[in-house]
Design an enzyme around this catalytic site. Sequence first.
Site, PDB file in Angstrom:
ATOM      1  N   LEU A   1     -18.569  -2.166  -0.378  1.00 29.69           N
ATOM      2  CA  LEU A   1     -19.055  -1.722   1.102  1.00 29.69           C
ATOM      3  C   LEU A   1     -17.839  -1.205   1.483  1.00 29.69           C
ATOM      4  O   LEU A   1     -16.720  -1.607   1.845  1.00 29.69           O
ATOM      5  CB  LEU A   1     -19.633  -2.807   1.691  1.00 29.69           C
ATOM      6  CG  LEU A   1     -20.755  -3.453   1.096  1.00 29.69           C
ATOM      7  CD1 LEU A   1     -21.538  -4.434   2.488  1.00 29.69           C
ATOM      8  CD2 LEU A   1     -21.900  -2.642   0.477  1.00 29.69           C
TER       9      LEU A   1
ATOM     10  N   ALA B   1     -18.132   1.923   4.105  1.00 33.58           N
ATOM     11  CA  ALA B   1     -18.461   2.862   4.887  1.00 33.58           C
ATOM     12  C   ALA B   1     -18.040   2.901   6.372  1.00 33.58           C
ATOM     13  O   ALA B   1     -18.284   3.825   7.011  1.00 33.58           O
ATOM     14  CB  ALA B   1     -20.300   2.876   4.807  1.00 33.58           C
TER      15      ALA B   1
ATOM     16  N   GLY C   1     -19.668 -16.760  12.542  1.00 35.61           N
ATOM     17  CA  GLY C   1     -20.901 -17.299  12.376  1.00 35.61           C
ATOM     18  C   GLY C   1     -20.964 -18.570  11.496  1.00 35.61           C
ATOM     19  O   GLY C   1     -19.954 -18.510  10.441  1.00 35.61           O
TER      20      GLY C   1
ATOM     21  N   GLU D   1     -25.368 -17.459  14.353  1.00 35.18           N
ATOM     22  CA  GLU D   1     -24.198 -16.614  14.870  1.00 35.18           C
ATOM     23  C   GLU D   1     -23.512 -17.572  15.820  1.00 35.18           C
ATOM     24  O   GLU D   1     -24.303 -18.422  16.675  1.00 35.18           O
ATOM     25  CB  GLU D   1     -24.657 -15.332  15.598  1.00 35.18           C
ATOM     26  CG  GLU D   1     -24.921 -14.275  14.762  1.00 35.18           C
ATOM     27  CD  GLU D   1     -23.956 -13.842  13.880  1.00 35.18           C
ATOM     28  OE1 GLU D   1     -22.564 -14.002  14.301  1.00 35.18           O
ATOM     29  OE2 GLU D   1     -24.325 -13.628  12.523  1.00 35.18           O
TER      30      GLU D   1
ATOM     31  N   LYS E   1      19.342  11.448  -6.395  1.00 37.64           N
ATOM     32  CA  LYS E   1      17.945  12.015  -6.600  1.00 37.64           C
ATOM     33  C   LYS E   1      17.565  12.968  -7.556  1.00 37.64           C
ATOM     34  O   LYS E   1      18.351  13.908  -8.040  1.00 37.64           O
ATOM     35  CB  LYS E   1      17.674  12.759  -5.024  1.00 37.64           C
ATOM     36  CG  LYS E   1      16.282  13.106  -4.848  1.00 37.64           C
ATOM     37  CD  LYS E   1      15.654  14.575  -5.264  1.00 37.64           C
ATOM     38  CE  LYS E   1      16.569  15.687  -4.597  1.00 37.64           C
ATOM     39  NZ  LYS E   1      16.077  16.848  -5.244  1.00 37.64           N
TER      40      LYS E   1
ATOM     41  N   HIS F   1      31.557   5.349  -5.037  1.00 32.13           N
ATOM     42  CA  HIS F   1      31.191   4.926  -3.542  1.00 32.13           C
ATOM     43  C   HIS F   1      31.005   6.346  -2.984  1.00 32.13           C
ATOM     44  O   HIS F   1      31.674   7.203  -3.341  1.00 32.13           O
ATOM     45  CB  HIS F   1      32.435   4.156  -2.950  1.00 32.13           C
ATOM     46  CG  HIS F   1      33.805   3.847  -3.846  1.00 32.13           C
ATOM     47  ND1 HIS F   1      33.980   2.820  -4.284  1.00 32.13           N
ATOM     48  CD2 HIS F   1      34.704   4.810  -4.573  1.00 32.13           C
ATOM     49  CE1 HIS F   1      35.158   3.073  -4.846  1.00 32.13           C
ATOM     50  NE2 HIS F   1      35.426   4.109  -5.316  1.00 32.13           N
TER      51      HIS F   1
ATOM     52  N   ALA G   1      35.184   8.926  -5.242  1.00 36.99           N
ATOM     53  CA  ALA G   1      34.648   8.847  -3.853  1.00 36.99           C
ATOM     54  C   ALA G   1      34.175  10.186  -3.038  1.00 36.99           C
ATOM     55  O   ALA G   1      35.342  10.987  -3.241  1.00 36.99           O
ATOM     56  CB  ALA G   1      35.559   8.038  -2.843  1.00 36.99           C
TER      57      ALA G   1
ATOM     58  N   SER H   1      38.271  12.707  -5.938  1.00 39.26           N
ATOM     59  CA  SER H   1      37.667  12.411  -4.585  1.00 39.26           C
ATOM     60  C   SER H   1      37.392  13.663  -3.586  1.00 39.26           C
ATOM     61  O   SER H   1      38.224  14.447  -3.867  1.00 39.26           O
ATOM     62  CB  SER H   1      38.371  11.300  -3.839  1.00 39.26           C
ATOM     63  OG  SER H   1      38.431  10.015  -4.505  1.00 39.26           O
TER      64      SER H   1
END
Length: 433
Positions: A7, A9, A138, A152, A328, A339, A356, A381
Amino acid sequence: MLSVIILAAGKGTRMHSSLPKTLHTICGEPMLFYILETAFSISDDVHLVLHHQQERIKEAVLERSKGVIFHTQIVEKYSGTGGAIMQEDKTPIPTKHERVLILNADMPLITKDALAPLLESQNNAIGLLHLADPKGYGRVVLENHQVKKIVEEKDANDEEKTIQSVNAGVYGFERKFLEKYLPKLHDQNAQKEYYLTDLIALGINENEKIDALFLEEECFLGVNSQTERAKAEEIMLERLRKNAMDLGVVMQLPSSIYLEKGVSFKGECVLEQGVRLIGNCLIENAHIKAYSVIEESQIVNSSVGPFAHARPKSVICNSHVGNFVETKNAKLQGAKAGHLSYLGDCEIGKNTNVGAGVITCNYDGKKKHQTIIGENVFIGSDSQLVAPINIGSNVLIGSGTTITKDIPSGSLSLSRAPQINIENGYFKFFKKP
């Protein structure tokens, strides 16, 4: 075998969010997918009842699973939990198997093992919880392990209010029971809704036996608010941490470590305090040091951190990535970046040392560009590598160099302006003491 009806909904208004309640995440996974995973582990016939934002939920489900059978609750005519399993003519939605298990989509902590009492029962049954403080719920009145009635709280007398047995919100029914009593269900109550508990009451009134099966409270926590979502996430985190440690993962201060469902471990791994592992990550024979964040990346035979950030699509193998280094979409193979560096959209070869403050300048304001670095490269660096750029192997780059052209293998590259010392130049700006 049995069929499963989930369920989903409801509007989830107490979440105070435009996102459908069931798509809110628990440890990186929409909570609906936890219950779907459990459902498919026990059944080949899984039904999902939707209404509010149903197209958005359906789209999310279809991206992951093609086996779900979708239904739309006719809320305008049949609201409530009982109405959720009704067709237009008040007959139950069709299922493949004679036995039907009904679950709620906002219970992400349910496992196959937790459902064992309902799975093993051959009778019509309701799942119960034993609560030390049942206030607000309940009460289920029992007699010889059978349900006598469901009351209830507002209708309970003083004796009934002391009962600690409450409805867990999960049910096991024979389809013929649903076919017999669902058409008799009515909405003559204060909320004008059709309730599954009233369906049970109809059966009891005709001397049907309804088994009362006690379940593990923790597994049947319903998520209806952000507070309950956070509580469920804490429980799920404890499970994920335990699973990892059972595999041999060393966790320093486990309560401080966050990991998501998609994380996998191989070999000997160490996670120091404050580590965050997000999305689908592979951590293999790796040491992730304090307060590092790994997102959708692979760390293999490497050490990362402390205070490092591996953003999505980083693949760090046989390498060392030190403090305050961000990667990334970077592939490091046998490299060192000790570093204070940003390494984005790049490939770095064996025995390469990144000094660095080295930055791959991968974005020109419109597009991302790649930096390719060969083997045995020493990058001094505070150098900038302006992509797109290709640096060969056995290359030495002097400190403070800005690289804008490809460097052939075997080269020394420098781009610094000559240093000038102006005698007494200081005193052109400041008075002599």
